[in-house]
Write a protein that holds these residues in place. Structure first.
Motif, short mmCIF file in Angstrom:
data_model
loop_
_atom_site.label_atom_id
_atom_site.label_comp_id
_atom_site.label_asym_id
_atom_site.label_seq_id
_atom_site.Cartn_x
_atom_site.Cartn_y
_atom_site.Cartn_z
N LYS A 146 34.62 5.37 2.63
CA LYS A 146 34.46 5.56 4.08
C LYS A 146 33.70 6.84 4.46
O LYS A 146 33.25 6.99 5.59
CB LYS A 146 35.84 5.62 4.74
CG LYS A 146 36.62 4.31 4.69
CD LYS A 146 37.86 4.41 5.56
CE LYS A 146 38.79 3.22 5.42
NZ LYS A 146 38.24 1.93 5.75
N VAL A 147 33.60 7.80 3.52
CA VAL A 147 33.10 9.13 3.87
C VAL A 147 31.58 9.24 3.64
O VAL A 147 31.07 8.71 2.64
CB VAL A 147 33.84 10.22 3.04
CG1 VAL A 147 33.32 11.61 3.36
CG2 VAL A 147 35.34 10.14 3.28
N CYS A 148 30.87 9.95 4.54
CA CYS A 148 29.43 10.21 4.36
C CYS A 148 29.11 11.66 4.65
O CYS A 148 29.75 12.30 5.50
CB CYS A 148 28.61 9.32 5.28
SG CYS A 148 28.62 7.59 4.77
N SER A 149 28.08 12.14 3.97
CA SER A 149 27.68 13.53 4.15
C SER A 149 26.24 13.73 3.67
O SER A 149 25.76 12.96 2.84
CB SER A 149 28.63 14.43 3.35
OG SER A 149 27.96 15.51 2.75
N ARG A 150 25.60 14.77 4.17
CA ARG A 150 24.31 15.16 3.61
C ARG A 150 24.57 15.79 2.23
O ARG A 150 25.72 16.08 1.90
CB ARG A 150 23.58 16.12 4.55
CG ARG A 150 24.14 17.53 4.59
CD ARG A 150 23.66 18.34 5.79
NE ARG A 150 22.22 18.42 5.90
CZ ARG A 150 21.56 18.83 6.98
NH1 ARG A 150 22.23 19.26 8.05
NH2 ARG A 150 20.26 18.87 7.03
N PRO A 151 23.54 16.03 1.41
CA PRO A 151 23.77 16.59 0.07
C PRO A 151 24.53 17.92 0.10
O PRO A 151 24.38 18.72 1.03
CB PRO A 151 22.35 16.78 -0.47
CG PRO A 151 21.54 15.73 0.24
CD PRO A 151 22.13 15.66 1.63
N GLY A 152 25.32 18.14 -0.92
CA GLY A 152 26.16 19.32 -1.00
C GLY A 152 25.40 20.63 -1.04
O GLY A 152 25.88 21.66 -0.57
N ASN B 127 26.85 22.69 3.84
CA ASN B 127 27.91 22.18 2.97
C ASN B 127 28.33 23.20 1.92
O ASN B 127 29.50 23.26 1.53
CB ASN B 127 27.47 20.88 2.29
CG ASN B 127 27.59 19.69 3.22
OD1 ASN B 127 28.37 19.74 4.17
ND2 ASN B 127 26.82 18.65 2.97
N ARG B 128 27.35 24.00 1.48
CA ARG B 128 27.70 25.04 0.49
C ARG B 128 28.68 26.03 1.13
O ARG B 128 29.63 26.48 0.47
CB ARG B 128 26.43 25.76 0.01
CG ARG B 128 26.67 26.51 -1.30
CD ARG B 128 25.46 27.34 -1.70
NE ARG B 128 24.31 26.51 -1.92
CZ ARG B 128 23.08 26.77 -1.42
NH1 ARG B 128 22.86 27.84 -0.71
NH2 ARG B 128 22.08 25.96 -1.66
N ALA C 205 30.48 28.08 -5.19
CA ALA C 205 30.45 26.81 -4.44
C ALA C 205 29.37 25.89 -5.01
O ALA C 205 29.60 24.70 -5.22
CB ALA C 205 30.20 27.09 -2.96
N GLN C 206 28.22 26.46 -5.29
CA GLN C 206 27.12 25.65 -5.82
C GLN C 206 27.47 25.10 -7.20
O GLN C 206 27.11 23.97 -7.54
CB GLN C 206 25.83 26.50 -5.89
CG GLN C 206 24.59 25.71 -6.27
CD GLN C 206 24.28 24.59 -5.28
OE1 GLN C 206 24.30 24.77 -4.07
NE2 GLN C 206 24.01 23.38 -5.80
N GLU C 207 28.21 25.89 -7.96
CA GLU C 207 28.66 25.43 -9.28
C GLU C 207 29.50 24.15 -9.15
O GLU C 207 29.28 23.18 -9.89
CB GLU C 207 29.50 26.57 -9.89
CG GLU C 207 29.76 26.51 -11.36
CD GLU C 207 30.57 27.76 -11.77
OE1 GLU C 207 29.98 28.85 -11.86
OE2 GLU C 207 31.79 27.62 -11.96
#
Ligand code: FE
Length: 338
Positions: free
Chosen positions: A152-158, A163-164, A329-331
């Motif tokens: 159900k979940v959507c997001s732009r790239p991490g 998002n970071r 976070a990026q890791e």
């Protein structure tokens, strides 16, 4: 040959005089020109100071660093603490002590050493499909990893800074290990590969592809009040949830647009005055009216369009911690392929 030298000398003298006396300031900006223009116009009207803007989405910190003492830049303006902190980290910002800046910007939204300053606030919120969930069913960032929301979940790239920063705030609040487990759960719940910008997530609820999205709140504002009927329809399919609002919880994740004075600016006092203008009543209203961003200080009244989104509790984390946690976070983002 000698005449050429004399002419060059005279031109140089003329130029340096012009720089020293003209009422101008130079801004290096990651903010888009149409968002900045209303502020530049308002300041020109008030002070007759002309603001020249070098706009770029990338590479301005490198440019400022390589120009060194010869830089024409007086001010840096950008969005996201992650981007702003790069300037501090590279020692490109002057240290400022301004009573107006200190009084108008809450202490967790400005640098402890007076280098960077938050100028407006944005919250990274959850959007849900209307009439799809019971009240309170989706209410925290942690819920995004609940297995019952699989598919159900959507997001732009991490890796996008928005998002970071959210990922960094999960580490700051819950610790690295729990944040990693959360990120894995979130990825398991995705309806499709992370893609598109925040606007595209809102559209994906309207189209029925996604039921739960992560977006910056102002995109919802922009689409709700757009002149484009399609945009309005997209936004109308979405209900905004400010996450983590219960009594003992931390509140919704906050980020900033912000700025600072260039370390090698030749007009530091004038540059400080412009920053002070940006945290004053007139400019703070503009942030809300132009881009649906929240005033940096709650003492400024929110316009009706923002009030309609409702009051909410904000995570009061010292926002520089988010920038410092960005590599961690990026890791995690890389580990889970967000
Ligand atoms: Fe944005």
């Amino acid at each position: 040959m000698k005449i050429v030298n004399v002419l060059t000398f005279l031109i140089l003298v003329f130029c340096s005089l012009k720089t020293a006396t003209s009422k101008e300031l130079n801004i290096y900006s990651h903010r888009q020109p149409y968002l900045l223009q209303p502020f530049l116009d308002a300041y020109k009207n008030k002070t007759n100071i002309k603001l020249n803007v070098v706009y770029s989405s990338k590479g301005l910190a490198q440019r400022l660093a390589s120009e060194g003492k010869n830089t024409p830049a007086d001010l840096i303006l950008t969005v996201d603490i992650g981007r702003l902190y790069i300037y501090k980290d590279k020692d490109l910002l002057a240290k400022i002590n301004s009573k107006i800046l200190n009084d108008n910007i809450p202490s967790h939204l400005r640098s402890k050493d007076g280098t960077w300053f938050g100028l407006s606030k944005r919250s990274r919120v959850i959007g849900i499909a209307k009439n799809e969930f019971s009240k309170g069913e989706v209410s925290t960032y942690e819920d995004l990893a609940n297995p019952k929301f699989k598919g159900k979940v959507c997001s732009r790239p991490g890796s996008h800074v928005y998002n970071r920063a959210l990922m960094a705030s999960m580490i700051a609040n819950n610790g690295y290990d729990k944040a990693l487990v959360w990120a894995k759960g979130l990825i398991n719940n995705l309806a499709k590969r992370p893609q598109g910008n925040d606007r595209a997530q809102i559209k994906s609820i309207f189209s029925g592809e996604c039921k739960i999205i992560i977006i910056n709140h102002y995109y919802y504002g922009k689409l709700t009040y757009s002149d484009n009927d399609d945009h309005k329809k997209w936004a109308n399919a979405v209900k905004i949830i400010f996450p983590n609002q219960s009594k003992n919880d931390r509140g919704a994740h906050i980020n900033i647009s912000g700025g600072g004075v260039a370390k090698h600016s030749k007009r530091k006092n004038e540059a400080i005055k412009f920053l002070e203008f940006l945290v004053g009543e007139e400019a703070q209203k503009l942030y809300a009216n132009v881009n649906y961003e929240y005033p940096i200080n709650d003492k400024f009244e929110r316009p009706i369009k923002l009030k309609k989104l409702g009051n909410f509790k904000e995570d009061k984390l010292y926002i520089e911690d988010i920038a410092k946690l960005a590599p961690k976070a990026q890791e995690i983002i890389d580990t889970v392929y967000w």
